[in-house]
Structures are given as C-alpha cells and as structure tokens.
Design an enzyme around this catalytic site. Structure first.
Site, PDB file in Angstrom:
ATOM      1  N   ASP A 245       0.820  -1.201   0.000  1.00 52.38           N
ATOM      2  CA  ASP A 245       0.000   0.000   0.000  1.00 52.38           C
ATOM      3  C   ASP A 245       0.861   1.262   0.000  1.00 52.38           C
ATOM      4  O   ASP A 245       1.798   1.392   0.785  1.00 52.38           O
ATOM      5  CB  ASP A 245      -0.912  -0.011   1.239  1.00 52.38           C
ATOM      6  CG  ASP A 245      -1.814   1.197   1.313  1.00 52.38           C
ATOM      7  OD1 ASP A 245      -2.676   1.347   0.435  1.00 52.38           O
ATOM      8  OD2 ASP A 245      -1.647   2.001   2.247  1.00 52.38           O
ATOM      9  N   GLU A 282       1.570  -0.078  -4.859  1.00 60.77           N
ATOM     10  CA  GLU A 282       0.700   1.047  -5.165  1.00 60.77           C
ATOM     11  C   GLU A 282       1.564   2.300  -5.050  1.00 60.77           C
ATOM     12  O   GLU A 282       2.134   2.574  -3.996  1.00 60.77           O
ATOM     13  CB  GLU A 282      -0.464   1.154  -4.189  1.00 60.77           C
ATOM     14  CG  GLU A 282      -1.376   2.340  -4.528  1.00 60.77           C
ATOM     15  CD  GLU A 282      -2.264   2.776  -3.376  1.00 60.77           C
ATOM     16  OE1 GLU A 282      -3.234   3.511  -3.631  1.00 60.77           O
ATOM     17  OE2 GLU A 282      -1.994   2.398  -2.225  1.00 60.77           O
TER      18      GLU A 282
END
Length: 584
Positions: A245, A282
């Site tokens: 993330d 990401e």
C-alpha cells in the site's frame, strides 16, 4: 518455548504467559533484545510488561484473540495440515487479478464464507484473488488500512486458521492469493509499537502522522520487522504475492531503499521455496525505477498499480473532469491511447492537479506490460467517492459502456484486475465504513469524512456515516444479482473476455512497443492491435465505422452483433458497444 522482544529503551522486561510472570534477560548478542523461556503451546495467552508498566501485546504477535489491545496468543503454524499439498504457485505474468474485501464479499464477512464463493472466481477465469488487508483493527468491520499487529490476522474474519483455510481452498481451485499489506503507517487505535522502540520517526511525516522509521536511528530493526512480517505471510500462509500500500509514503533516505531490501528478501525466499512470489506496489510517482530489476539499478518490485490507465478510462467513460481527472478529460481517448502504448500518461508532462511536471518515461524495451496493473475499478476509486458508487451506477443507462470498460481492461497489455462484483455489474455501492470502539475517534472520523466532501460540494447528509453499521451492510455484495439480467449478460461477457485472454497468446504479449492504436476523439471510438488481435470500442451513442484494414478478420467476441469488415476494411460497431477480432 522461547520468547523474545525488541525493547531497546526498557530497563526491565517481564513476560506474562498463561498467568505466570517471569523476567526476561538481555540478549548478549543482539542489542535491545530481551529473551526468555516459558511453558507455552498453541493458544497460550501472553504479553510483555516494560519497566513494570501494563502488559502489552507482542509487536510480533501472530494472533490477537481479543483484539489489538488484548493479550497475544501463540500460533504454532506447523499444526495446520494443508490440503492443497505442494502448491507450485502461479506467476504474475499472464495473471488476471480479482480484488476483494473479506468483510463485504459475503454478508457473513468471514474467510470461510468467502471460500465458499471461490468456485465462482475459478469459473470466471481469474488466476489470483487479491485480499484487502486482514491485520487486526478495532471493532469488527473496516477497510483494514488502519490495522495494527502486522504479523497477525483479524479475529472476526476467522483469525490465522481461517486465513489458512481460505488460501488452501483457493489453491485447490487453482487460484493464487495476493495479500494487501500496509507498511507506511499503523492505525490510530491499538498501536502499541511506540512503547517498545523507535518504530516511528518525526524526521518525516505522512498524511497519517509520524512516518515509519526506515532511515533514522533504530531503523535496522524496524526494517527487519516489516520484512519479517512480509516473509511470514508468504511462508507461513502460502500467500503468492503482496500488494504494498502507498509505497510513495515510505520515506527512506538510505542508500539501499527499504523496497530494494524487501524485494531481494522476497526473491531469495522464492528461490528457497521453489515457487514464484511477487510484490505489487501502489505508487502515484510514475517512476519506472520502482519496477526496474535491481540488476539494472531499479528497486526490483515486480509490478505496480497503474492509476493513469484508470483515470484515462474513467474520464472517457463518464466525462468526469474534477480533481486528478482534469488532465485526462481534455482528450480522454488520446489519454487512453497513450497509456496503452506508453504505460504512463504523466511521464514528465505537466499535471494540473499537482501544479507541476510529474512522472518519468517508461522504457518500453526494458519494462514488460504485465508489470503494470490495469483496472477500471478498485476499492480506492469506488470507496473514496462520497457515496461509494460504482461504474455500474454511473453508467446505469448503458450496460454497453460497462462492456467497453471490460474489453479495454481485459485486452490491454497490462495485468488486468477486477474489483469484486464488477464482473456482473453489481449495483451495491462500496462505501467507506469503520467500527472504531473509541467514541472520540469515531466522531473525528465521521466529521472528517463529511468535511472532506463538503469541500467538493457534497451536503453532509449525502455522505454516509462510516460508523453506521448500515454503511457496511449496504456495501456487501448481493449474490442473487448474477442470476438476473442484465447482470447475467455482463458476467457472460467477462467470462468470454478472460477466456480470450487465455486462448490468444497475442493478448499476453508483454511488448508495449508493439501495440498500435487509432482513435477518433469526436466520434468517440478507439481501436488497437496486439499482434493479430484487434479490439474496437465505440463509446459514442451513434454507430461508428472503424477502419481496421483490408485483411480478412473473424469476430471472436462482440457485445452486440457485428459483421466482419468488408473489402473497405470498415467495422460497423453500434453505439456503446465493442468487439474483439482476429485478423487472418
């Protein structure tokens, strides 16, 4: 059983295990570490007290039966008998990912309930299930990005055993499992790491507060802590890959970046286990060094989410131009064409959203297309809208536009990813929900959410209350929908496109430079060629005559009936429709 904990600032550390307390000793070979033995077995409850303070859960806890603030529990991973045998793994190349949230994939919101639906995914044709974060967080329901205890599994989902059963069942169905992990911050409630040591630093800051300590004093142990957690998911739970993330929030000024160290450790574990493992980042940096091999002075991650493809496609489909969509909405089909052929849209170009130039060109001779993840919907792009509305709501007037989105996503040169329910045009929203047990934190989240969207013109009453259980309930998939029209037709279309991707080698060719694109911004059609496969989409309301060349072609799939091009090379595609063809 041997217990150990890193607590470099403590003068005394005691272990409480099954009601028995004993002092730990300093480890003479590892500065800051405390060790000791105690009688314990699987399920034993334990915690650590620092300098006679309260008993805290283990930073490396494998299980938190009573939530983030409770005692830890011993997990003996060897006790689980894997049914799927010697799983050989599934590589990222050629994959089709499916992102899902355990808490809303089914009404029950558990690993076991989700496992009962895996046959649907195998029949759909996807290759990997990508789970949103499963680490413990306060309460029962939440997105998972405010988790703590990054070695443990959220108990209401089913805990460690439940995750193993889910992975086991997925592997039996031939599905790999990818897990979303959060290294850039921990949640605001139940985070006890600062009491143990310098896990965070004020040297850098993130949107969530102090940054994780990757480069300040004590960062060697913090990096080892995060890398150890990542390897544990891959080793102990047989996970096939990790989605990292918001890696742009991992601030690290050291010569060897944390992500490079992590990728080297994962590659080494892959060689040791004899099965493919991969890392998907990401990142909003549009920096190709992220996915460039370490031998070529990159960070060595295996893939990254490609928001530019999403933004271009979303702008083309919906006409939205607010925020970061502005640059893409000026000429949306040109933006789609650029991402199809060059990966990034912003590759050093000016970004009006950022007020500066952004990104760097991707070398198409060195970076394979499958290293970029392409999608028309994700948890972020749906859930971070005020009402959590999907494309199926925004484009409710035209299932054909949804078919076009699917065609572009599933035939593009990227590794495609779907968001749960997308494959049947689910009408259920996916909204932002929390279950904070701290009333002050709950109210702060509620106010913050409404304030954020008020700045974009939304009335407070239009923004769902994250703490209202109904917000989560509305976000659960309705599994009766795939049996009804128009959902049944959309599902059949997704299955056909995924099958074509498997059947046609041209659709998994990694060469970005080999893709040829044509489009008409005013007529709203776009066509591209991958080898002998042609894809044509008409986003306009009126029928379009799309020039595909004089070579004979066979229609492999079409949303609405189309006739192969005649001698004039024109393919006549109805409005809001699309087709995939094979040239002879």
């Amino acid at each position: 059983m041997q217990f150990e904990v890193w607590a470099p600032q403590a003068d005394r550390v005691t272990l409480q295990c099954d009601g028995v307390t004993r002092a730990l000793e300093r480890d003479p070979e590892r500065a800051g570490w405390w060790t000791g033995e105690a009688e314990a077995s699987d399920g034993s409850r334990y915690g650590f007290s620092l300098d006679d303070g309260p008993v805290l859960p283990d930073p490396r806890s494998r299980r938190q039966p009573d939530g983030p603030d409770g005692l830890s529990a011993v997990v003996e991973h060897g006790r689980y008998a894997w049914r799927s045998g010697a799983w050989a793994g599934r590589p990222l190349s050629g994959a089709v990912l499916y992102e899902l949230h355990i808490g809303t994939f089914t009404r029950e919101g558990t690993f076991d309930a989700a496992a009962e639906r895996l046959e649907h995914l195998a029949e759909l044709g996807v290759t990997h299930v990508e789970l949103m974060p499963v680490c413990p967080f306060p309460g029962r329901h939440g997105w998972g990005y405010d988790g703590v205890s990054p070695w443990a599994v959220h108990e209401p989902y089913g805990g460690p055993e439940g995750l193993k059963r889910f992975v086991d069942r997925a592997h039996e169905q031939g599905l790999g499992v990818v897990l979303d992990v959060v290294h850039n911050h921990l949640g605001p409630s139940g985070n006890h790491l600062p009491r143990f040591g310098p896990y965070f630093t004020d040297t850098h800051h993130t949107p969530w507060g102090a940054a994780v300590n990757l480069d300040a004093p004590g960062s060697d142990e913090v990096r080892a802590y995060l890398i150890g957690s990542a390897l544990a998911w891959l080793r102990d739970y047989r996970i096939d890959g990790l989605r990292l993330d918001a890696v742009h929030a991992l601030v690290d000024t050291r010569a060897c970046h944390f992500l490079e160290e992590l990728s080297a450790a994962v590659d080494a574990l892959s060689a040791q286990l004899g099965r493919p493992l991969f890392l998907i980042a990401e990142s909003d940096l549009n920096d190709p060094r992220l996915i460039t091999p370490r031998a070529q002075n990159g960070l060595g991650l295996h893939a990254q989410w490609n928001d530019d493809f999403h933004h271009a496609l979303h702008a083309a489909l919906t006409g939205e131009s607010q925020g970061y969509y502005a640059d893409f909405a000026r000429a949306p089909l040109a933006a789609v064409a650029k991402t199809l052929t060059h990966g990034y849209f912003h590759d050093g170009t000016y970004s009006s959203f950022r007020g500066r130039r952004h990104g760097r060109p991707l070398d198409r001779t060195r970076v394979a297309g499958h290293r970029l993840i392409g999608y028309s919907q994700t948890h972020d792009q749906i859930g971070n809208r005020a009402r959590g509305d999907r494309l199926s709501t925004l484009l409710a007037h035209s299932p054909g536009l949804l078919a076009c989105a699917a065609a572009l996503t599933l035939t593009a040169p990227f590794t495609p990813m779907l968001f749960m329910g997308e494959e049947w045009a689910a009408t259920t929203p996916w909204q932002y929900f929390t279950d904070h047990t701290d009333p002050e934190l709950a109210e702060a989240v509620r106010r913050g959410r409404r304030r954020e969207f008020a700045e974009h013109g939304w009335a407070a009453e239009e923004v769902p209350d994250p703490q209202d259980p109904a917000t989560r309930d509305r976000s659960c998939l309705d599994w009766s929908e795939p049996q009804r029209e128009p959902h049944r037709r959309v599902l059949a279309w997704y299955r056909r496109l995924i099958a074509l991707r498997r059947e046609q080698p041209d659709l998994t060719d990694p060469d970005l430079a080999d893709i040829k694109v044509a489009f008409d911004e005013d007529a709203r059609w776009l066509a591209f060629r991958r080898g002998d496969v042609l894809v044509a989409v008409n986003l306009g309301e009126k029928a379009a005559a799309i020039p595909l060349g004089a070579r004979p072609a066979e229609v492999l799939a079409a949303w609405d009936p189309v006739t192969p091009p005649g001698p004039d090379g024109l393919l006549h595609v109805p409005g809001h429709s699309c087709a995939v063809l094979m040239q002879q």
